[in-house]
Enzyme design. Structure first.
Site, PDB file in Angstrom:
ATOM      1  N   SER A  13       0.484  -1.272   0.624  1.00 23.46           N
ATOM      2  CA  SER A  13       0.278  -0.217  -0.492  1.00 23.46           C
ATOM      3  C   SER A  13       1.196   1.015   0.441  1.00 23.46           C
ATOM      4  O   SER A  13       0.350   2.362  -0.400  1.00 23.46           O
ATOM      5  CB  SER A  13      -0.698   0.104   1.285  1.00 23.46           C
ATOM      6  OG  SER A  13       0.376  -0.149   2.576  1.00 23.46           O
TER       7      SER A  13
ATOM      8  N   HIS B  90      -5.315  -3.465  -2.647  1.00 21.38           N
ATOM      9  CA  HIS B  90      -4.933  -2.749  -4.354  1.00 21.38           C
ATOM     10  C   HIS B  90      -5.094  -3.481  -4.960  1.00 21.38           C
ATOM     11  O   HIS B  90      -4.244  -2.959  -6.641  1.00 21.38           O
ATOM     12  CB  HIS B  90      -3.921  -1.954  -3.322  1.00 21.38           C
ATOM     13  CG  HIS B  90      -4.049  -1.749  -2.746  1.00 21.38           C
ATOM     14  ND1 HIS B  90      -4.133   0.405  -2.349  1.00 21.38           N
ATOM     15  CD2 HIS B  90      -3.100  -1.388  -1.140  1.00 21.38           C
ATOM     16  CE1 HIS B  90      -4.400   0.504  -1.565  1.00 21.38           C
ATOM     17  NE2 HIS B  90      -3.610  -0.143  -0.518  1.00 21.38           N
TER      18      HIS B  90
ATOM     19  N   LYS C 210     -11.888  -0.142  -2.164  1.00 23.27           N
ATOM     20  CA  LYS C 210     -10.661   1.203  -3.125  1.00 23.27           C
ATOM     21  C   LYS C 210     -11.482   0.447  -4.278  1.00 23.27           C
ATOM     22  O   LYS C 210     -11.900   1.549  -4.739  1.00 23.27           O
ATOM     23  CB  LYS C 210      -8.978  -0.213  -2.510  1.00 23.27           C
ATOM     24  CG  LYS C 210      -8.983   0.507  -1.553  1.00 23.27           C
ATOM     25  CD  LYS C 210      -7.827  -0.094  -0.864  1.00 23.27           C
ATOM     26  CE  LYS C 210      -7.750   0.191   0.753  1.00 23.27           C
ATOM     27  NZ  LYS C 210      -6.581  -0.232   1.354  1.00 23.27           N
TER      28      LYS C 210
END
Ligand SMILES: *Cc1c(COP(=O)(O)O)cnc(C)c1O
Length: 395
Positions: free
Chosen positions: A184, A212, A244
């Site tokens: 991240s 992610h 996300k």
């Protein structure tokens, strides 16, 4: 109230906060006065946001907003209980089924957040006497999960396959290897094929946090498993988040049905918490459907990342080497970071300013994140401002 003296027992609060402030590490929240989109309003002024994790621009998707409203009308706002009591409504069930299909796993279980999903996995699966082997740069939620576990744990230097193998070779007990897919704060991708091969060789269970990667990695955005072509045997425990790239809220763990059944019975952060509102589940599903129907946004994101890197190269901006949507720019000193960040903000841009302890000492950095919804013009302007800031602010 204001003038009341602080009781001595609470003095440590003041001391710790003062220390944080004097070392330049105090964090502040900005108030976003608009929806999440590249042009957002902060301090009554429009700023172009390069700090959000909304990689595909789905956080403000009209279809999701419509489903959210419709679902709230039908299922209400609150979920009224935990999943195992009576909080598990039809939209949760539908969402889990669709998510499992999308990531090509047998089954999935949803959580209110990725933080809770990681606690669930690490608290419930490794038992006393087992060993957890974790990448040194894993996300804080994985680190906290390891703390909650009764198992023993050790770390390996970031993505170091040689030392990971050494630890696996020396370990006798049941073993788990835990890693982020996309890290991240560095934006780099773990060598998951090799890690998975090592896990199979030494009979260890691989746990991957794809926060992610889900929605962005792989040809169809199915995440790290698609990107590396890893099946359920090679990557048995997969945690993905919905907050996300999917632009929503929540998370899920996917894998064999027996894994999902187990988490439902033994994961405390699943059992002892209220289910996410059903309307949120419906809106998540709407964004998943949007992603499944059309991967134009994925192509746009890839284009934007490439464009940002090329433009930065021209201006000699020393980015870390990665092709993901997370593009860090290490500044080092926190005071310089603060000045550069303020300069960029005043010019109308928002980027992430990441300080220790989130990253190692002397590696304070700007964390620039790209989205499919940025325009080329916005990216070009950001690069210009970054270059100006780095030229002007030397210490
Ligand atoms: C954001 C993040 C999480 C936590 O997910 P939330 O849904 O925001 O709680 C977990 N792992 C990684 C790597 C993350 O970046």
């Amino acid at each position: 109230m204001k003038d009341e003296p602080l009781p001595r027992s609470l003095n440590f609060l003041k001391l710790r906060l003062e220390k944080r402030e004097s070392t330049g590490l105090l964090r502040e929240r900005k108030i976003i006065q608009s929806a999440q989109q590249p042009a957002c309003i902060v301090d009554e002024k429009e700023r172009i946001n390069f700090s959000s994790n909304d990689y595909l621009g789905l956080a403000n998707n009209n279809q999701a907003k419509k489903k959210l409203a419709e679902s709230a009308k039908k299922y209400g706002f609150g979920s009224a209980a935990s999943h195992l009591i009576c909080g598990h409504q039809l939209p949760h069930e539908n969402l889990e089924k669709q998510l499992a299909k999308f990531v090509e796993r047998d089954a999935a279980i949803s959580f209110s957040s990725g933080y809770m999903a990681n606690l669930a996995i690490l608290q419930s699966l490794p038992q006393k006497g087992d060993l957890i082997i974790a990448d040194k740069l894993n996300h804080a939620s994985l680190i906290d999960g390891v703390k909650l576990s009764d198992a023993n744990s050790m770390r390996y230097p970031h993505c170091d396959l040689h030392l990971l193998e050494k630890r696996l070779k020396n370990a006798g007990q049941n073993k788990f290897v835990v890693t982020d897919s996309v890290f991240s704060m560095d934006g780099d991708i773990a060598p998951l094929k090799e890690i998975s091969d090592l896990c199979l060789k030494y009979n260890a269970i691989l746990i991957v946090d794809d926060a992610h990667g889900f929605g962005v990695l792989g040809k169809n955005g199915r995440g790290c498993a698609e990107y590396f072509n890893l099946n359920q045997k090679q990557l048995p425990i997969l945690m993905s988040t919905l907050g996300k790239a999917l632009g929503g809220y929540g998370a899920f763990v996917s894998g064999k049905k027996i894994l999902i059944d187990y988490l439902m019975q033994f994961a405390r952060s699943y059992i002892y918490t209220t289910a996410m509102p059903a309307a949120i589940a419906s809106a998540n599903l709407a964004n998943l459907t949007a992603l499944e129907k059309d991967n134009k946004k994925l192509r746009l994101l890839a284009e934007n990342i490439a464009y940002f890197k090329t433009e930065s190269d021209v201006k000699k901006i020393p980015l870390l080497k990665t092709d993901t949507a997370i593009q860090p720019l290490v500044v080092g000193d926190v005071n310089r970071l603060e000045k550069i960040n303020q300069f960029i903000f005043d010019k109308g841009f928002l980027v992430g300013a990441i300080r220790p302890p989130t990253v190692a000492k002397n590696s304070a950095r700007l964390r620039i994140t790209l989205s499919a919804s940025h325009t080329k013009k916005q990216i070009k302007q950001l690069v210009f401002v970054l270059s100006e800031a780095f030229d002007r602010i030397k210490d």
